[in-house]
Motif scaffolding. Structure first.
Motif, PDB file in Angstrom:
ATOM      1  N   LEU A 274       0.851  -1.402   0.166  1.00 23.10           N
ATOM      2  CA  LEU A 274      -0.114  -0.003  -0.121  1.00 23.10           C
ATOM      3  C   LEU A 274       0.901   1.210   0.127  1.00 23.10           C
ATOM      4  O   LEU A 274       0.492   2.201  -0.790  1.00 23.10           O
ATOM      5  CB  LEU A 274      -0.895   0.027   1.014  1.00 23.10           C
ATOM      6  CG  LEU A 274      -1.998  -1.021   1.258  1.00 23.10           C
ATOM      7  CD1 LEU A 274      -2.729  -1.046   2.465  1.00 23.10           C
ATOM      8  CD2 LEU A 274      -2.858  -0.857   0.103  1.00 23.10           C
ATOM      9  N   LEU A 275       2.060   1.203   0.648  1.00 23.32           N
ATOM     10  CA  LEU A 275       2.887   2.320   0.788  1.00 23.32           C
ATOM     11  C   LEU A 275       3.638   2.843  -0.498  1.00 23.32           C
ATOM     12  O   LEU A 275       3.972   3.939  -0.638  1.00 23.32           O
ATOM     13  CB  LEU A 275       3.877   2.278   1.844  1.00 23.32           C
ATOM     14  CG  LEU A 275       3.287   2.312   3.367  1.00 23.32           C
ATOM     15  CD1 LEU A 275       4.355   1.918   4.426  1.00 23.32           C
ATOM     16  CD2 LEU A 275       2.920   3.701   3.574  1.00 23.32           C
ATOM     17  N   LEU A 276       3.471   1.718  -1.479  1.00 23.71           N
ATOM     18  CA  LEU A 276       4.108   2.129  -2.626  1.00 23.71           C
ATOM     19  C   LEU A 276       3.258   3.058  -3.613  1.00 23.71           C
ATOM     20  O   LEU A 276       3.700   3.767  -4.494  1.00 23.71           O
ATOM     21  CB  LEU A 276       4.554   0.818  -3.438  1.00 23.71           C
ATOM     22  CG  LEU A 276       5.378  -0.206  -2.668  1.00 23.71           C
ATOM     23  CD1 LEU A 276       5.291  -1.422  -3.678  1.00 23.71           C
ATOM     24  CD2 LEU A 276       7.000   0.416  -2.725  1.00 23.71           C
ATOM     25  N   GLU A 277       1.715   3.093  -3.255  1.00 20.13           N
ATOM     26  CA  GLU A 277       1.019   4.114  -3.855  1.00 20.13           C
ATOM     27  C   GLU A 277       1.171   5.347  -3.440  1.00 20.13           C
ATOM     28  O   GLU A 277       1.059   5.624  -2.199  1.00 20.13           O
ATOM     29  CB  GLU A 277      -0.089   3.582  -3.760  1.00 20.13           C
ATOM     30  CG  GLU A 277      -1.426   3.913  -4.878  1.00 20.13           C
ATOM     31  CD  GLU A 277      -1.799   5.489  -4.651  1.00 20.13           C
ATOM     32  OE1 GLU A 277      -1.667   6.308  -5.686  1.00 20.13           O
ATOM     33  OE2 GLU A 277      -2.162   5.960  -3.778  1.00 20.13           O
ATOM     34  N   LYS A 278       1.543   6.473  -4.182  1.00 17.72           N
ATOM     35  CA  LYS A 278       1.828   7.628  -3.843  1.00 17.72           C
ATOM     36  C   LYS A 278       0.822   8.270  -2.755  1.00 17.72           C
ATOM     37  O   LYS A 278       1.296   8.977  -1.635  1.00 17.72           O
ATOM     38  CB  LYS A 278       2.002   8.524  -5.007  1.00 17.72           C
ATOM     39  CG  LYS A 278       2.216  10.061  -4.647  1.00 17.72           C
ATOM     40  CD  LYS A 278       2.301  11.015  -6.056  1.00 17.72           C
ATOM     41  CE  LYS A 278       2.549  12.530  -5.722  1.00 17.72           C
ATOM     42  NZ  LYS A 278       2.641  13.293  -6.940  1.00 17.72           N
ATOM     43  N   HIS A 279      -0.412   8.329  -3.364  1.00 16.70           N
ATOM     44  CA  HIS A 279      -1.440   9.121  -2.419  1.00 16.70           C
ATOM     45  C   HIS A 279      -1.865   8.342  -1.180  1.00 16.70           C
ATOM     46  O   HIS A 279      -2.052   9.079  -0.079  1.00 16.70           O
ATOM     47  CB  HIS A 279      -2.884   9.462  -3.200  1.00 16.70           C
ATOM     48  CG  HIS A 279      -2.376  10.072  -4.565  1.00 16.70           C
ATOM     49  ND1 HIS A 279      -2.971   9.909  -5.940  1.00 16.70           N
ATOM     50  CD2 HIS A 279      -1.792  11.521  -4.489  1.00 16.70           C
ATOM     51  CE1 HIS A 279      -2.469  10.746  -6.695  1.00 16.70           C
ATOM     52  NE2 HIS A 279      -2.006  11.831  -5.575  1.00 16.70           N
TER      53      HIS A 279
END
Length: 444
Positions: A274-279
């Motif tokens: 999840l932390l790989l997604e910017k927003h």
């Protein structure tokens, strides 16, 4: 809110109040601000009970504790390991006692106690949830609540009309109980430890699991359901059921037995993705900055607010929930897992924005002699170079403030560094010299 009239008495019960004044009845304070605060406390407690007990059954542990409360027990500490269902059990008890005619209220700050007693009559059950630290002993939190708890224990009035559910992790209670001196036995003597017993019976577990599976339209073999429900896992059963169903609905290939054996490992892996997604990364960092809660409406930039809200919406369920208009993590373990995931790539962010209990419990000095640390990985801890200037800049003031509350801060690994100790004591001396100078100025 419409007032509820029950004869000639005021009612605080599950979020509803009503006052009928007669000539022979004492008059409650009529201050509008106090009354509005009282109404808000009632509504918040009602909303939280509904949120935490939705889709739950009344388990056998509720009846045991309700019997103790009715018999006159004043303090019932509910403790256990992370995720065992302490908070859920607490709200189930509030719901049960409300149905028995008691007033119920969750205390989030000591000042709320006087507000409740200004308007409520009859027996009142208060709940203190993780007030001494959500996942580790917090000396700042204890300093806020310790004197209040001692005061209500010593107060002669309301002795027969109020009781307390005191919720906290086992490691926290073992740290804080000694701070209550002669009152320790009265407060912690009836220790209800979920780790010492199976908090959910087999049939209760099976009901909860099937409820979540049906709700999420997830199919699991009966033999696997029986296996999962027959063993006590390392994390809270209801929360694990919810997380498992959500993972399946997200398309994650996960075996139910393996998941229930080590749910936090799966949670950590999921959050890492999840932390790989910017927003999503941006939103979760805002949650950490704001100590596990965040109101997206407070973001001023329209574009940024829209992006963060979209990320927030995608995490509702197992990760975050809305409580009284504010987004919060569904469980302290989610906070820990998110902070741990962020800290692997950006430990300085954690030092800047996480509270001192997390830093003391989950951070360790980088040891160049260790193969594990040399790779920058550790299964249980975040490793940092504590002697770096950027780290010292943010770490030392936090450790110094904690030291003013409890000298045992020095027992933690992160303080066992010569450079860190030197800076802590220099900061400590400067702090007290400043206080001494201020006192002299005030005296003169």
């Amino acid at each position: 809110m419409e007032p509820v009239n029950q004869g000639e008495r005021s009612v605080l019960n599950f979020g509803t109040i009503g006052t009928v004044l007669t000539g022979d009845q004492h008059t409650h304070p009529t201050d509008d601000c106090s009354r509005q605060r009282f109404i808000k406390l009632c509504d918040n407690t009602a909303n939280e009970i509904k949120l935490f007990t939705e889709d739950m059954i009344t388990i056998s542990a509720v009846d045991k504790i309700a019997e103790q409360l009715i018999s006159g027990v004043k303090w019932i500490p509910i403790t256990g390991s992370p995720g065992e269902g302490k908070t859920t059990l607490g709200y189930l008890i509030l719901k049960e006692m409300k149905e028995k005619g008691w007033n119920v209220c969750v205390l989030n700050q000591p000042e709320d106690y006087d507000t409740v007693h200004s308007f409520a009559e009859g027996k009142t059950l208060f709940m203190l949830n993780d007030v001494c630290g959500p996942f580790a002993y917090d000396p700042f939190a204890l300093s806020t609540w310790r004197q209040f708890i001692i005061n209500v224990q010593e107060r002669k009035s309301h002795q027969d009309t109020e009781a307390y559910i005191f919720i906290g992790r086992e490691n926290v209670f073992r740290e804080v109980r000694r701070h209550f001196g002669k009152h320790e036995e009265n407060i912690f003597g009836r220790w209800f430890n979920l780790s010492d017993q199976d908090s959910f019976l087999y049939n209760e577990r099976l009901y909860i699991l099937n409820m979540h599976l049906d709700k999420g339209k997830v199919n699991v073999r009966e033999i696997d359901q029986e296996t999962v429900c027959s063993h006590t896992g390392p994390h809270g059963f209801p929360h694990c059921c919810k997380m498992f169903v959500e993972l399946k609905n997200r398309g994650t290939d996960v075996n139910i037995i393996e998941f229930f054996q080590n749910p936090l490992e799966f949670l950590g892996q999921t959050i890492k993705v999840l932390l790989l997604e910017k927003h999503t990364n941006m939103f979760l960092k805002e949650m950490i900055i704001n100590n596990g809660k965040f109101d997206v409406d407070e973001v001023e930039n329209d574009d940024k607010r829209g992006e963060i809200r979209a990320a927030e919406r995608s995490l509702f369920g197992s990760y975050v929930k809305l409580v009284n208009g504010v987004t919060v993590f569904t469980h302290p373990s989610i906070y820990e897992s998110v902070a741990f995931g962020i800290g692997r790539d950006d430990p300085l962010f954690i030092i800047q924005h996480c509270n001192i209990p997390f830093i003391l419990q989950r951070m360790r000095r980088e040891d160049p002699m260790s193969d594990v640390c040399a790779k920058g990985e550790s299964p249980n801890y975040l490793r940092i170079h504590v002697s770096k200037k950027a780290v010292l800049k943010y770490l030392v003031p936090k450790l110094t403030r904690a030291l003013t509350k409890d000298f045992r801060v020095l027992q933690y690994d992160i303080c066992h560094d010569e450079t860190v100790c030197k800076h802590i004591f220099e900061e400590f001396v400067r702090t007290f010299q400043g206080l001494h100078s201020s006192a002299e100025v005030g005296f003169n």
